[in-house]
Design a protein around this motif. Structure first.
Motif, mmCIF file in Angstrom:
data_model
loop_
_atom_site.group_PDB
_atom_site.id
_atom_site.type_symbol
_atom_site.label_atom_id
_atom_site.label_comp_id
_atom_site.label_asym_id
_atom_site.label_seq_id
_atom_site.Cartn_x
_atom_site.Cartn_y
_atom_site.Cartn_z
ATOM 1 N N ALA A 85 63.297 -13.606 83.075
ATOM 2 C CA ALA A 85 63.613 -12.565 84.327
ATOM 3 C C ALA A 85 62.514 -13.061 85.158
ATOM 4 O O ALA A 85 60.662 -12.343 84.945
ATOM 5 C CB ALA A 85 63.780 -11.043 83.714
ATOM 6 N N VAL A 86 62.413 -13.326 86.109
ATOM 7 C CA VAL A 86 61.579 -13.414 87.331
ATOM 8 C C VAL A 86 61.726 -12.175 88.694
ATOM 9 O O VAL A 86 62.835 -11.837 89.036
ATOM 10 C CB VAL A 86 61.655 -14.479 88.402
ATOM 11 C CG1 VAL A 86 60.502 -14.509 88.768
ATOM 12 C CG2 VAL A 86 61.432 -15.265 87.053
ATOM 13 N N THR A 87 60.842 -11.374 88.431
ATOM 14 C CA THR A 87 60.475 -9.876 89.617
ATOM 15 C C THR A 87 59.932 -10.336 90.255
ATOM 16 O O THR A 87 58.735 -10.299 90.323
ATOM 17 C CB THR A 87 60.280 -8.057 88.670
ATOM 18 O OG1 THR A 87 61.435 -8.608 87.256
ATOM 19 C CG2 THR A 87 60.803 -7.586 89.424
ATOM 20 N N PHE A 88 60.862 -10.286 91.748
ATOM 21 C CA PHE A 88 60.100 -10.538 93.279
ATOM 22 C C PHE A 88 59.651 -8.624 93.485
ATOM 23 O O PHE A 88 60.495 -8.101 93.397
ATOM 24 C CB PHE A 88 60.473 -11.137 93.840
ATOM 25 C CG PHE A 88 60.635 -12.462 93.256
ATOM 26 C CD1 PHE A 88 60.223 -13.640 94.137
ATOM 27 C CD2 PHE A 88 62.000 -12.922 93.057
ATOM 28 C CE1 PHE A 88 60.600 -14.431 93.832
ATOM 29 C CE2 PHE A 88 62.272 -14.131 92.308
ATOM 30 C CZ PHE A 88 62.024 -14.798 92.525
ATOM 31 N N VAL A 96 55.355 -11.760 92.408
ATOM 32 C CA VAL A 96 56.189 -12.276 90.646
ATOM 33 C C VAL A 96 55.772 -12.141 89.168
ATOM 34 O O VAL A 96 54.641 -12.286 89.421
ATOM 35 C CB VAL A 96 55.850 -14.091 90.916
ATOM 36 C CG1 VAL A 96 57.008 -14.695 90.287
ATOM 37 C CG2 VAL A 96 56.662 -13.800 92.251
ATOM 38 N N ASP A 97 56.561 -11.358 89.025
ATOM 39 C CA ASP A 97 56.295 -11.368 87.321
ATOM 40 C C ASP A 97 57.418 -12.293 86.341
ATOM 41 O O ASP A 97 58.238 -11.875 86.826
ATOM 42 C CB ASP A 97 56.206 -10.247 86.618
ATOM 43 C CG ASP A 97 55.301 -8.779 87.627
ATOM 44 O OD1 ASP A 97 54.025 -9.474 87.819
ATOM 45 O OD2 ASP A 97 56.097 -7.793 88.233
ATOM 46 N N ILE A 98 57.006 -12.903 85.708
ATOM 47 C CA ILE A 98 58.098 -13.346 84.863
ATOM 48 C C ILE A 98 57.794 -12.614 83.309
ATOM 49 O O ILE A 98 56.728 -12.699 82.832
ATOM 50 C CB ILE A 98 57.596 -15.319 84.555
ATOM 51 C CG1 ILE A 98 57.699 -15.426 86.401
ATOM 52 C CG2 ILE A 98 58.734 -15.707 83.557
ATOM 53 C CD1 ILE A 98 57.073 -17.197 85.866
ATOM 54 N N ALA A 99 59.029 -12.476 83.189
ATOM 55 C CA ALA A 99 58.971 -11.777 81.119
ATOM 56 C C ALA A 99 60.590 -12.189 80.791
ATOM 57 O O ALA A 99 61.318 -12.656 80.746
ATOM 58 C CB ALA A 99 58.873 -10.425 81.350
ATOM 59 N N PRO A 100 60.058 -12.390 79.432
ATOM 60 C CA PRO A 100 61.460 -12.720 78.627
ATOM 61 C C PRO A 100 62.343 -11.902 78.688
ATOM 62 O O PRO A 100 62.247 -10.571 78.696
ATOM 63 C CB PRO A 100 60.547 -13.119 77.348
ATOM 64 C CG PRO A 100 59.619 -12.527 77.138
ATOM 65 C CD PRO A 100 59.677 -12.253 78.178
ATOM 66 N N ARG A 101 63.939 -12.016 78.464
ATOM 67 C CA ARG A 101 64.804 -10.633 78.496
ATOM 68 C C ARG A 101 65.549 -11.137 77.119
ATOM 69 O O ARG A 101 65.632 -11.392 77.025
ATOM 70 C CB ARG A 101 65.307 -10.657 80.164
ATOM 71 C CG ARG A 101 67.025 -9.122 80.006
ATOM 72 C CD ARG A 101 67.627 -9.934 81.314
ATOM 73 N NE ARG A 101 66.952 -9.446 81.775
ATOM 74 C CZ ARG A 101 67.098 -9.092 83.464
ATOM 75 N NH1 ARG A 101 68.319 -9.385 83.351
ATOM 76 N NH2 ARG A 101 66.320 -8.590 84.246
#
Length: 439
Positions: free
Chosen positions: A407-410, A434-439
């Motif tokens: 998941a990429v959160t803006f 921008v944050d990137i994390a496994p979902r």
């Protein structure tokens, strides 16, 4: 742009920790100020007098503004452009070498670009006869003399490792006579331009050699050049080192490479990536000097990815990155590399979002090659949609692939701003988290 290639040797890995320490010392600067010696030892310091015009690939032959900029910087009506297409396959490997309508090799590509430059107003444009069939020409005094007669240079696309093989003497990674001559011309004020691999080869340490965003987020990077085009690889010694203030990536939005660029920066300790989009140029004045300034020219843009405050973490669930920053600069915008300061073109106005439409769902943020219905520039589209609405301060998009799905959160937050050129559509974006994390 990757194209089929002959097998090449894989460079010897070097410790990432050592590179990270060195790069942090050389590149880490604050938002508002910079140490006077921060870039003093950068390999590009000797190129301060010239300029670079780096295109993210797919340069259209009718792009008069970009071709015109190169020609102007090479002397205008007196411009003599040396065209280097050694990143292409040589004639001996092109099954259509004898067909002028279908050929795609170094010689016919060189002739194509020479013709385009002359049609755009250059006094002369010549192919520099360098490729995998003519590696010895890189140390030919006759070819050096040809280079010396030029006022500007254009490096075509293909596979950037072929430039390493032909002009950097492969594993030796030392300037050939021709590259030394081009480097000297740049230092004396010449323009060096390139598209796709021709822009990528301007990189300093840790030049990307291939990879897709999802595979990069899942598996990380490794030093070397790999036959698997999805595997994120990089060359620790880099390319020509013409631009040292950040990593370079190309075809960014069209191929969804924002993920691989952020992963490579985090893995190798770089604090900035210039993510170039197609048919658009990053123009660099006085590269490597304390007066290095950059500008954007063309219909798309250049993303500046900033992971200075970001934190990467590996867990059993997968890799994550928090607090990276994304700025997207468009035509006419400028950027001061030493102070990390974007300067939005005065014709653009701050955007005051009035819409309340939710950000559209995006389940393929990096435009996966595996998705037949994928859309180019998906990452940029979500960022701009968020900037356009006052209904949300954050939006999340996901990768097409799962196992894990990322998941990429803006997020709008401190320092974020958006600008429009016509009062309605978003153009330029500054400092979107921008944050990137496994979902």
């Amino acid at each position: 742009m990757r194209v089929p290639s002959v097998p090449v040797p894989v460079p010897v890995p070097v410790p990432v920790a050592a590179r990270r320490t060195a790069l942090a010392c050389a590149l880490a600067v604050s938002l508002l100020s910079v140490s006077p010696s921060a870039l003093a030892d950068a390999p590009t310091a000797r190129t301060a007098a010239g300029s670079l015009v780096l295109i993210g690939g797919a340069l259209e032959e009718d792009n008069a503004r970009v071709y015109g900029e190169i020609i102007k910087r090479a002397g205008g009506r007196d411009a003599r452009i040396g065209v280097i297409t050694a990143a292409s396959v040589p004639e001996s490997q092109d099954p259509h070498a004898d067909d002028p309508e279908r050929c795609s090799n170094s010689a016919c590509n060189g002739a194509y670009y020479a013709d385009v430059f002359e049609r755009h107003g250059a006094a002369d444009a010549q192919w520099i006869p360098l490729d995998l069939d003519h590696v010895a020409n890189a140390d030919s005094d006759a070819v050096v003399a040809q280079v010396e007669s030029m006022t500007g240079f254009f490096f075509g696309g293909g596979d950037q490792y072929r430039y390493v093989t032909t002009l950097l003497r492969g594993d030796a990674h030392r300037d050939s006579k021709v590259l030394a001559a081009i480097r000297a011309k740049l230092a004396r004020g010449a323009v060096v331009a390139g598209s796709s691999a021709g822009a990528q080869i301007a990189s300093g340490p840790d030049m990307v050699s291939g990879g897709e965003s999802y595979d990069a987020l899942r598996d990380g990077s490794a030093p070397g050049y790999f036959d698997d085009p999805t595997r994120l690889g990089y060359l620790p010694e880099g390319g020509f080192g013409f631009l040292g203030s950040g990593l370079i990536d190309t075809h960014t939005g069209a191929y969804g490479r924002e993920g691989r660029a952020l992963r490579l920066a985090a893995d190798t300790g770089h604090d900035r990536v210039y993510a170039l989009e197609e048919n658009t140029a990053l123009v660099v004045d006085r590269p490597g000097s304390d007066r290095e300034h950059l500008g954007v020219l063309g219909p798309n843009g250049v993303a500046v990815l900033d992971p200075r405050d970001a934190r990467a973490h590996d867990s059993a669930d997968g890799w994550s990155l928090r607090r990276a920053r994304y700025s997207y600069l468009t035509d006419g915008d400028r950027y001061d590399a030493r102070s990390w300061t974007p300067r939005v073109h005065p014709s653009k106005q701050p955007l005051s979002p009035v819409g309340t439409t939710p950000v559209p769902v995006n389940s393929d943020v990096f435009h996966s090659a595996a998705n037949p219905d994928g859309t180019p520039y998906a990452f940029r589209s979500t960022a701009r949609a968020l900037a356009s609405t006052r209904a949300q301060n954050s939006a999340t998009a996901t990768t097409y692939e799962s196992g894990p799905r990322f998941a990429v959160t803006f997020t709008k937050g401190r320092g974020f701003a958006a600008f429009t050129g016509d009062g309605a559509d978003v153009r330029t974006l500054l400092s979107l988290r921008v944050d990137i994390a496994p979902r």
